[in-house]
Design an enzyme around this catalytic site. Structure first.
Site, PDB file in Angstrom:
ATOM      1  CB  ALA A  50     -12.504 -63.829   1.693  1.00 36.15           C
ATOM      2  CG  PHE A  57     -11.405 -69.740  12.102  1.00 38.29           C
ATOM      3  CD1 PHE A  57     -12.539 -70.510  11.907  1.00 38.29           C
ATOM      4  CD2 PHE A  57     -11.062 -69.392  13.401  1.00 38.29           C
ATOM      5  CE1 PHE A  57     -13.324 -70.930  12.981  1.00 38.29           C
ATOM      6  CE2 PHE A  57     -11.829 -69.800  14.478  1.00 38.29           C
ATOM      7  CZ  PHE A  57     -12.966 -70.563  14.272  1.00 38.29           C
ATOM      8  CB  ALA A  68      -4.893 -61.619   4.108  1.00 39.57           C
ATOM      9  CE  LYS A  73      -2.236 -59.684  13.281  1.00 36.15           C
ATOM     10  NZ  LYS A  73      -2.939 -59.747  11.959  1.00 36.15           N
ATOM     11  N   PRO A  82      -8.625 -59.386  18.038  1.00 39.25           N
ATOM     12  CG  PRO A  82      -9.377 -60.535  16.184  1.00 39.25           C
ATOM     13  CD  PRO A  82      -8.421 -59.481  16.595  1.00 39.25           C
ATOM     14  CB  SER A 117      -7.620 -69.647  16.792  1.00 43.85           C
ATOM     15  OG  SER A 117      -7.026 -68.377  16.821  1.00 43.85           O
TER      16      SER A 117
END
Length: 333
Positions: A15, A18, A88, A169, A193, A208
């Site tokens: 949390a 970014f 996370a 990922k 994203p 990022s």
């Protein structure tokens, strides 16, 4: 899922990162439903900025220090929640010394821990923060077809090039869908994203924002294994809430304002910040851009309105300057 005129408790993992911070901000800003948040943070990391995001933040946020590999700690944070936003996941621009320990295990086992805890707690929907890195690079994708939710990253291609973040990922998302196939009762929706840009709510640099920072400082790395799907971080946060609150939302949602090869993105930045030493990259051999309306069609159909990418770049750059991560040029002082 969310219903009107009532209070709802949700968990946001990571949390104070970014995306996580912007997601907390977005949830707190909504009136209906009135969200309370179980905010997980990595032990000993700083969550203090979260309590500045809304006048009621102190009473509506409960902090849970959680190592995502600690299944008991994960369960404690998710207990009592009707929904979970699993944000996370380790992310770095540096090459990991131990990819399995630093990236793969936290991403994959962490996702399983969240899903198992969600099932035990009776959570109705888990919104998984995946990534464009779970969709590309995919060298076998048809050359003239826009990248969309049907594409999966070629993990062997990435492993051969030592690009472990896309592997982490991709494998994390795949175990999530496998979990859903084996276990009824947990509904998963994934948001993908690209490179998130916008104001930093936290005091630490994130990966990022570092892409933009390094580019504006003259970095010459072409990031050739990364397709840069730029997007404003506030749009990413809104997308998470949108797919959580929309009962018909399902599957994967690519959340980008166009998909660029790095040279195309660098050109846009250089046009906005011509006083900075932004390297001029040669054009890549692959297509430079997947049109925005094709890339984000599923989210646009749900009603998400994207921020122009030039605005996202400007807001991100100004935030980097304000926090001292990027020096202003003389003409901007």
């Amino acid at each position: 899922m969310a219903s009107e005129n009532r209070e709802e408790v949700v968990c946001v993992t990571g949390a104070n990162g970014f995306i996580g911070s912007w997601l907390v901000h977005t949830l707190l800003s909504k009136q209906n439903p009135h969200y309370k948040i179980h905010a997980t943070i990595f032990p000993n990391s700083d969550p203090s900025h979260l309590f500045t995001l809304h006048p009621e933040a102190q009473s509506r946020i409960t902090i849970f220090p959680v190592n995502i590999l600690d299944s008991t700690a994960v369960s404690n944070a998710i207990n009592g929640c009707s929904g979970v936003f699993h944000v996370a996941s380790p992310c770095t621009l540096e090459d990991p010394t131990d990819p399995q320990k630093e990236l793969l295990e936290p991403a994959v086992q962490g996702t399983l821990n969240v899903l198992e805890a969600s099932k035990r707690a009776g959570v109705k929907r888990v919104v998984l923060t995946s990534s464009i890195s779970a969709m590309v690079p995919n060298p076998n994708w048809p050359e003239n077809k826009a990248i969309d939710e049907g594409s999966w990253t070629d993990v062997e291609y990435c492993k051969l090039r030592g690009k472990w973040y896309p592997v982490s990922k991709t494998e994390a998302e795949k175990v999530a869908w496998e979990f859903c196939e084996k276990h009824s009762g947990v509904d998963v929706v994934a948001v993908h994203p690209g490179t998130c840009l916008g104001p930093l709510l936290q005091n630490q640099m994130n990966a990022s924002s570092a892409v933009l920072q390094r580019l504006m400082m003259g970095e010459k790395d072409t990031q050739e294994c990364y397709w840069l799907g730029a997007v404003h971080v506030k749009d990413v946060a809104r997308a998470h809430v949108l797919v959580y609150e929309t009962p018909t939302a399902a599957g994967r949602y690519l959340c980008v304002n166009g998909i660029y090869q790095f040279s195309s993105f660098a050109k846009i930045v250089s046009e906005l910040y011509h006083d900075y030493p932004i390297h001029s990259f040669p054009n890549e051999t692959q297509p430079g851009l997947t049109p925005f309306k094709e890339a984000a069609k599923r989210l646009i159909d749900l009603g998400l309105v994207f921020t122009p990418i030039q605005d996202a770049i400007r807001e991100a750059a100004e935030s980097l300057m304000a926090k001292g991560f990027l020096q202003r040029t003389t003409s901007q002082k």
